[in-house]
Design a protein around this motif. Structure first.
Motif, PDB file in Angstrom:
ATOM      1  N   SER A  83       0.823  -1.209   0.000  1.00  0.00           N
ATOM      2  CA  SER A  83       0.000   0.000   0.000  1.00  0.00           C
ATOM      3  C   SER A  83       0.857   1.259   0.000  1.00  0.00           C
ATOM      4  O   SER A  83       0.351   2.357  -0.231  1.00  0.00           O
TER       5      SER A  83
ATOM      6  N   ALA B 119       2.373  -6.088  -9.320  1.00  0.00           N
ATOM      7  CA  ALA B 119       1.038  -6.548  -9.695  1.00  0.00           C
ATOM      8  C   ALA B 119       0.993  -8.069  -9.780  1.00  0.00           C
ATOM      9  O   ALA B 119       1.824  -8.698 -10.419  1.00  0.00           O
TER      10      ALA B 119
ATOM     11  N   GLU C 232      -2.709 -11.370   1.113  1.00  0.00           N
ATOM     12  CA  GLU C 232      -3.670 -11.042   0.073  1.00  0.00           C
ATOM     13  C   GLU C 232      -2.976 -11.005  -1.277  1.00  0.00           C
ATOM     14  O   GLU C 232      -1.783 -10.735  -1.367  1.00  0.00           O
TER      15      GLU C 232
ATOM     16  N   PHE D  64      -2.485  -9.012  -4.602  1.00  0.00           N
ATOM     17  CA  PHE D  64      -2.690  -7.715  -5.241  1.00  0.00           C
ATOM     18  C   PHE D  64      -2.626  -7.934  -6.747  1.00  0.00           C
ATOM     19  O   PHE D  64      -1.564  -8.080  -7.321  1.00  0.00           O
ATOM     20  N   THR D  65      -3.757  -7.980  -7.409  1.00  0.00           N
ATOM     21  CA  THR D  65      -3.808  -8.261  -8.829  1.00  0.00           C
ATOM     22  C   THR D  65      -3.639  -6.989  -9.644  1.00  0.00           C
ATOM     23  O   THR D  65      -3.724  -5.870  -9.134  1.00  0.00           O
TER      24      THR D  65
ATOM     25  N   ARG E 237      -5.756  -5.947 -11.659  1.00  0.00           N
ATOM     26  CA  ARG E 237      -7.056  -5.267 -11.604  1.00  0.00           C
ATOM     27  C   ARG E 237      -7.130  -4.350 -10.374  1.00  0.00           C
ATOM     28  O   ARG E 237      -7.660  -3.232 -10.442  1.00  0.00           O
ATOM     29  N   ARG E 238      -6.589  -4.798  -9.249  1.00  0.00           N
ATOM     30  CA  ARG E 238      -6.605  -3.979  -8.033  1.00  0.00           C
ATOM     31  C   ARG E 238      -5.801  -2.692  -8.244  1.00  0.00           C
ATOM     32  O   ARG E 238      -6.240  -1.604  -7.879  1.00  0.00           O
ATOM     33  N   TRP E 239      -4.619  -2.830  -8.858  1.00  0.00           N
ATOM     34  CA  TRP E 239      -3.816  -1.640  -9.133  1.00  0.00           C
ATOM     35  C   TRP E 239      -4.553  -0.700 -10.088  1.00  0.00           C
ATOM     36  O   TRP E 239      -4.530   0.519  -9.934  1.00  0.00           O
ATOM     37  N   THR E 240      -5.200  -1.278 -11.100  1.00  0.00           N
ATOM     38  CA  THR E 240      -5.921  -0.468 -12.079  1.00  0.00           C
ATOM     39  C   THR E 240      -7.022   0.345 -11.409  1.00  0.00           C
ATOM     40  O   THR E 240      -7.221   1.526 -11.708  1.00  0.00           O
ATOM     41  N   LEU E 241      -7.759  -0.270 -10.491  1.00  0.00           N
ATOM     42  CA  LEU E 241      -8.818   0.442  -9.776  1.00  0.00           C
ATOM     43  C   LEU E 241      -8.250   1.581  -8.940  1.00  0.00           C
ATOM     44  O   LEU E 241      -8.848   2.667  -8.856  1.00  0.00           O
ATOM     45  N   GLU E 242      -7.087   1.358  -8.327  1.00  0.00           N
ATOM     46  CA  GLU E 242      -6.471   2.415  -7.526  1.00  0.00           C
ATOM     47  C   GLU E 242      -6.077   3.603  -8.405  1.00  0.00           C
ATOM     48  O   GLU E 242      -6.285   4.766  -8.038  1.00  0.00           O
TER      49      GLU E 242
ATOM     50  N   ARG F 202      -9.126   5.602  -9.349  1.00  0.00           N
ATOM     51  CA  ARG F 202      -9.589   6.434  -8.239  1.00  0.00           C
ATOM     52  C   ARG F 202      -8.765   7.724  -8.138  1.00  0.00           C
ATOM     53  O   ARG F 202      -9.302   8.801  -7.874  1.00  0.00           O
TER      54      ARG F 202
END
Length: 332
Positions: free
Chosen positions: A63, A95, A109, A111-112, A114-119, A122
């Protein structure tokens, strides 16, 4: 452009420190390891850069990337209020990593991408910047080449007319034992806080953290944004072969060909080059190979062209190495 490194978190401070010969390289005291005498030195990202990072023992260490990305994109985004971008290329080294089992002290957890892309989405939303295409956020993870390949892909998308405006973000926040240990075993890490590329007594590189962000625009799109460009990109060439991971071919034929193609596409002769930013990792084999390559490309003029490597001042940022060095080259 924007950057963050052990030399500071703004371009003015970065350039002032570079040109004055200052270094941000220092010992790192935050490596998780059971070995009491783990011999690691690094140019570490400092809180003095005014970015408040989470404490390393609180949740997922990955994070840490988010506030760094937010800072870098905030400075670039200041030029884009009310405008849209066609693509984002995010280069990093994490990623899809699975943390857990043998790394329970870090996270549990996945961290895919897709998770980075969403961040990233935002962050752009908070900056009031529209990303036109839902599928135009691209993740890059190509080791030390990530910065230059990400910039090259963005350039090629703009040059082909597919994109008008792109943001490239590349960062490295991984001064951790599981990253540093392989370099140490390969005898690539310096045994102190100073690295000396191309010197007879060079002994490896110093690990660093930080990153850089770039706004790339076509000439037409540039008229709509604020401010003046730092430089113009004339060509971008990537070549690869199936050879050894840590050592190029001895004849350097492919590396020489890559440079010559780039010069040809940019319509520039080798004699017109005023400066070369070198990789300069201070490794025994790497520096020799790079020196030979410059002589093959530039001949006798290789002794006259100013060349330098900035890793002694910011550390080797691995994933973000080429990105931070592109910032330095553009400022030069």
């Amino acid at each position: 452009m924007s950057q963050i490194s052990s030399l500071g978190d703004d371009l003015n401070r970065f350039w002032s420190s570079l040109s004055d010969g200052h270094s941000g390289a220092s010992a790192i005291g935050e490596v998780f390891t059971n070995e009491k005498n783990f011999p690691v030195r690094a140019a570490h990202f400092q809180k003095a850069n005014r970015l408040e990072l989470p404490e390393l023992n609180k949740g997922l260490f990955v994070s840490e990337n988010i506030p760094v990305a937010r800072h870098l994109l905030g400075e670039v985004g200041a030029r884009l209020k009310g405008l849209s971008i066609d693509g984002v290329i995010w280069g990093h080294g994490q990623a899809g990593y699975k943390f857990g089992n043998q790394m329970d002290s870090y996270a549990t957890e996945v961290f895919t991408a897709r998770r980075w892309t969403l961040e990233i989405r935002r962050i752009f939303k908070s900056l009031e910047i529209e990303i036109r295409n839902d599928h135009s956020i691209v993740n890059h993870s190509n080791s030390c080449l990530t910065g230059i390949t990400a910039l090259g892909e963005a350039f090629q998308n703009i040059a082909s007319g597919r994109w008008r405006r792109a943001v490239v973000l590349v960062q490295e926040i991984r001064c951790r034992d599981w990253v540093l240990w392989p370099y140490y075993k390969l005898n690539l890490l310096a045994d102190g806080a100073v690295m000396r590329p191309f010197a007879n007594h060079r002994n490896g590189f110093v690990k660093g953290e930080g990153g850089a962000a770039f706004l790339l625009e076509s000439e037409i799109a540039m008229k709509e944004s604020v401010g003046s460009p730092y430089c113009q990109i004339l060509s971008a060439v990537n070549l690869a072969d199936s050879w050894k991971t840590f050592e190029p071919r001895q004849d350097l034929a492919m590396a020489e060909r890559c440079i010559r193609i780039a010069l040809s596409e940019a319509n520039i002769q080798p004699g017109q080059i005023d400066y070369v930013n070198l990789y300069g990792s201070a490794s025994r084999k790497g520096d020799v190979m790079e020196t030979r390559l410059m002589k093959k490309v530039f001949g006798a003029r290789a002794y006259e062209i100013p060349m330098s490597a900035i890793k002694p001042q910011v550390g080797h940022l691995n994933t973000a190495a080429a990105a931070i060095e592109t910032v330095a080259t553009a400022l030069m």
